[in-house]
Design a protein around this motif. Structure first.
Motif, PDB file in Angstrom:
ATOM      1  N   ALA A 180      -2.398  -3.345 -22.945  1.00 24.26           N
ATOM      2  CA  ALA A 180      -3.357  -3.894 -21.786  1.00 24.26           C
ATOM      3  C   ALA A 180      -3.233  -3.097 -20.564  1.00 24.26           C
ATOM      4  O   ALA A 180      -1.973  -2.952 -20.360  1.00 24.26           O
ATOM      5  N   ASP A 181      -4.048  -2.640 -19.802  1.00 27.40           N
ATOM      6  CA  ASP A 181      -3.887  -1.859 -18.823  1.00 27.40           C
ATOM      7  C   ASP A 181      -4.413  -1.958 -17.244  1.00 27.40           C
ATOM      8  O   ASP A 181      -5.833  -1.884 -17.342  1.00 27.40           O
ATOM      9  N   LEU A 182      -3.881  -2.534 -16.320  1.00 24.14           N
ATOM     10  CA  LEU A 182      -4.607  -2.714 -15.066  1.00 24.14           C
ATOM     11  C   LEU A 182      -3.792  -1.624 -14.112  1.00 24.14           C
ATOM     12  O   LEU A 182      -4.248  -1.957 -12.935  1.00 24.14           O
ATOM     13  N   HIS A 183      -3.164  -0.846 -14.411  1.00 18.99           N
ATOM     14  CA  HIS A 183      -2.274   0.076 -13.677  1.00 18.99           C
ATOM     15  C   HIS A 183      -3.489   1.075 -13.113  1.00 18.99           C
ATOM     16  O   HIS A 183      -3.333   1.319 -11.722  1.00 18.99           O
ATOM     17  N   ARG A 184      -4.340   1.578 -13.668  1.00 20.86           N
ATOM     18  CA  ARG A 184      -5.393   2.411 -13.147  1.00 20.86           C
ATOM     19  C   ARG A 184      -6.125   1.635 -12.150  1.00 20.86           C
ATOM     20  O   ARG A 184      -6.735   2.185 -11.159  1.00 20.86           O
ATOM     21  N   HIS A 185      -6.654   0.330 -12.289  1.00 21.14           N
ATOM     22  CA  HIS A 185      -7.247  -0.489 -11.331  1.00 21.14           C
ATOM     23  C   HIS A 185      -6.443  -0.570  -9.955  1.00 21.14           C
ATOM     24  O   HIS A 185      -6.920  -0.892  -8.985  1.00 21.14           O
ATOM     25  N   GLU A 186      -5.089  -0.701 -10.132  1.00 17.20           N
ATOM     26  CA  GLU A 186      -4.425  -0.825  -8.891  1.00 17.20           C
ATOM     27  C   GLU A 186      -4.243   0.489  -8.071  1.00 17.20           C
ATOM     28  O   GLU A 186      -4.732   0.695  -6.810  1.00 17.20           O
ATOM     29  N   ILE A 187      -4.481   1.850  -8.756  1.00 14.25           N
ATOM     30  CA  ILE A 187      -4.912   3.107  -8.092  1.00 14.25           C
ATOM     31  C   ILE A 187      -6.384   2.994  -7.824  1.00 14.25           C
ATOM     32  O   ILE A 187      -6.286   3.434  -6.522  1.00 14.25           O
ATOM     33  N   VAL A 188      -7.258   2.382  -8.327  1.00 13.95           N
ATOM     34  CA  VAL A 188      -8.489   2.451  -7.859  1.00 13.95           C
ATOM     35  C   VAL A 188      -8.532   1.688  -6.439  1.00 13.95           C
ATOM     36  O   VAL A 188      -9.093   2.210  -5.357  1.00 13.95           O
ATOM     37  N   GLY A 189      -7.727   0.550  -6.427  1.00 18.37           N
ATOM     38  CA  GLY A 189      -7.804  -0.251  -4.941  1.00 18.37           C
ATOM     39  C   GLY A 189      -7.227   0.750  -3.875  1.00 18.37           C
ATOM     40  O   GLY A 189      -7.634   0.714  -2.968  1.00 18.37           O
ATOM     41  N   GLU A 190      -6.131   1.487  -4.277  1.00 18.43           N
ATOM     42  CA  GLU A 190      -5.628   2.499  -3.343  1.00 18.43           C
ATOM     43  C   GLU A 190      -6.481   3.621  -2.980  1.00 18.43           C
ATOM     44  O   GLU A 190      -6.695   3.881  -1.680  1.00 18.43           O
ATOM     45  N   MET A 191      -7.313   4.078  -3.803  1.00 19.90           N
ATOM     46  CA  MET A 191      -8.271   5.214  -3.561  1.00 19.90           C
ATOM     47  C   MET A 191      -9.477   4.825  -2.791  1.00 19.90           C
ATOM     48  O   MET A 191      -9.970   5.372  -1.826  1.00 19.90           O
ATOM     49  N   GLU A 192      -9.768   3.276  -2.973  1.00 17.40           N
ATOM     50  CA  GLU A 192     -10.725   2.873  -2.330  1.00 17.40           C
ATOM     51  C   GLU A 192     -10.577   1.868  -1.211  1.00 17.40           C
ATOM     52  O   GLU A 192     -11.249   1.366  -0.634  1.00 17.40           O
ATOM     53  N   ASN A 193      -9.186   1.802  -1.012  1.00  9.98           N
ATOM     54  CA  ASN A 193      -8.675   1.154   0.281  1.00  9.98           C
ATOM     55  C   ASN A 193      -9.070  -0.464   0.185  1.00  9.98           C
ATOM     56  O   ASN A 193      -9.362  -1.064   1.385  1.00  9.98           O
ATOM     57  N   VAL A 194      -8.973  -1.070  -0.924  1.00  7.76           N
ATOM     58  CA  VAL A 194      -9.010  -2.418  -0.804  1.00  7.76           C
ATOM     59  C   VAL A 194      -8.034  -3.143  -1.716  1.00  7.76           C
ATOM     60  O   VAL A 194      -7.280  -2.314  -2.760  1.00  7.76           O
ATOM     61  N   ASP A 195      -7.525  -4.171  -1.185  1.00  7.71           N
ATOM     62  CA  ASP A 195      -6.472  -4.923  -1.762  1.00  7.71           C
ATOM     63  C   ASP A 195      -7.191  -5.745  -3.123  1.00  7.71           C
ATOM     64  O   ASP A 195      -7.778  -6.639  -3.010  1.00  7.71           O
ATOM     65  N   LEU A 196      -6.686  -5.206  -4.334  1.00  7.56           N
ATOM     66  CA  LEU A 196      -7.329  -5.960  -5.503  1.00  7.56           C
ATOM     67  C   LEU A 196      -6.287  -6.872  -6.188  1.00  7.56           C
ATOM     68  O   LEU A 196      -6.635  -7.495  -7.326  1.00  7.56           O
ATOM     69  N   SER A 197      -5.151  -7.140  -5.659  1.00  2.04           N
ATOM     70  CA  SER A 197      -4.107  -7.696  -6.308  1.00  2.04           C
ATOM     71  C   SER A 197      -4.471  -9.249  -6.788  1.00  2.04           C
ATOM     72  O   SER A 197      -4.045  -9.571  -7.664  1.00  2.04           O
TER      73      SER A 197
END
Lengths: 249, 249
Positions: free
Chosen positions: B81-98
């Motif tokens: 199960a992987d949400l690591h790339r979605h954390e990177i997505v948040g940083e790339m798009e400058n949104v807090d997705l936590s």
């Protein structure tokens, strides 16, 4: 390429079906294929509810966010994580199993078991020329779904699958780059490499949407994900699954 | 019956393989089939680690409870199960997705997504004449597995799949009765009916074991489940998945 791999690679979600029900034989084959999937320690921790009743389907469609294909399809399956029968097992064998049944480990086992069975059902249906669409929208309103389908404690409807004869022929959606998803020997953590792969994928997805909408839709995958994940949805879930007797310890 | 349904219904877990590695082409096809599965809101919340290294396989076998087929096979996949790339997505798009990434809802989504992909991989492998065995035993020691495979935060190895050329031909194990698993319109809660189905299944399973062991193994499904579920195993899981950033709210 054999027929199985061809079927798997041809998958697209179908969201418009002919007004033609599945036969009982088709339903039986699909469920038997679901049951043939691997199951953790033989636990078989799922149940499937098949819905034909038009009024039930209409209500489910409403609960899932007014998706018309939940109402209009050849058959509607609801796949449920199920440890209710294992509670009965405990009573039949006179052993208290609550610690295991309430553990996060068995919550995970039940979810994985259910999903493995569901994917077998999907591949079987597609091999018969049917189309399918997973309906996660059921999780918008699980208390109401449980009431409608008379689902007891230790059972959670995870998603629906609408099945039917396809009345549309959508394109396949390109997936994340192979080497972004598949890691050799260890998880590849090079940050700039991961970002480059996502940027490359953004271009793929961007042209995919442009081509489908004559240039109108301008969207990337990272933007789409950021939008979706910045909304707080289904935040009742933790409390809900606990109230059903799952994920407690 | 078409070739797809035949493949699905023929499934048995294979626990002994020839000493013959999968080709890179076979591995690629299996992973591409995994990626073709449906994914919730296009989130693609999984990664796959492929292990060829003998020493890594030996250690994984040890961590999974000394199952020899984790070490000896044609290829070993670890599905995460992987949400690591979605954390990177948040940083790339400058949104807090936590909030979303830490929700029980997205924990469930990631588990289901991973399992759907895995089952596609399994069916694809079996269609090529290969055998498979899911390895839930990896969850015995997830901190050590994560360290060995260099798995970052927001990634959880859920199970392995050993794949290879079968060196055994076991029987198919009979599943729960059709009408115990498949409910029409609503969940069938009649308690005595459910118990009767389980008793009927106990007889099926009992003769299955007797036939395979010349009468030696006397076991029923409810007894087997009661034994398995009365042990408290992997009770560290709740804390562990939380420490990985999942299932927190």
């Amino acid at each position: 390429m054999n027929q199985v791999i061809e079927t798997i690679l041809q998958h697209r979600s179908i969201r418009k079906f002919e007004d033609r029900p599945l036969s009982d034989e088709q339903i039986r084959t699909i469920v038997e294929c679901a049951q043939a999937a691997s199951t953790s320690s033989f636990i078989q921790a799922y149940s499937i509810i098949g819905v034909k009743n038009k009024e039930t389907k209409r209500k489910l469609a409403e609960l899932a966010g007014n998706q018309s294909y939940v109402e209009h399809n050849g058959h509607f399956f609801v796949f449920c994580a199920d440890l209710h029968r294992h509670e009965i097992v405990g009573e039949m064998e006179n052993v208290d199993l609550s610690s295991a049944l309430e553990s996060t480990e068995k919550f995970m086992v039940a979810l994985i078991d259910t999903a493995l069975a569901a994917q077998n059902a999907v591949i079987a249906a597609e091999s018969m020329g049917l189309g399918v669409c997973y309906i996660g929208g059921l999780r918008n309103n699980l208390p109401e779904v449980c009431e409608l389908l008379k689902v007891p404690k230790r059972v959670i409807p995870l998603f629906g699958i609408a099945v039917g004869y396809p009345a549309q022929n959508p394109d396949k959606k390109p997936r994340l780059p192979f080497h972004h998803v598949y890691h050799e020997e260890t998880y590849q953590q090079d940050r700039s490499e991961l970002e480059n792969q996502l940027k490359q994928y953004n271009e793929t997805i961007s042209s995919y949407y442009k081509n489908r909408t004559n240039g109108e839709r301008q969207d990337t995958w990272t933007r789409q994900m950021a939008n979706m994940l910045s909304k707080q949805v289904r935040m009742y879930m933790k409390e809900f699954v606990e109230s059903k007797g799952f994920n407690l310890k």
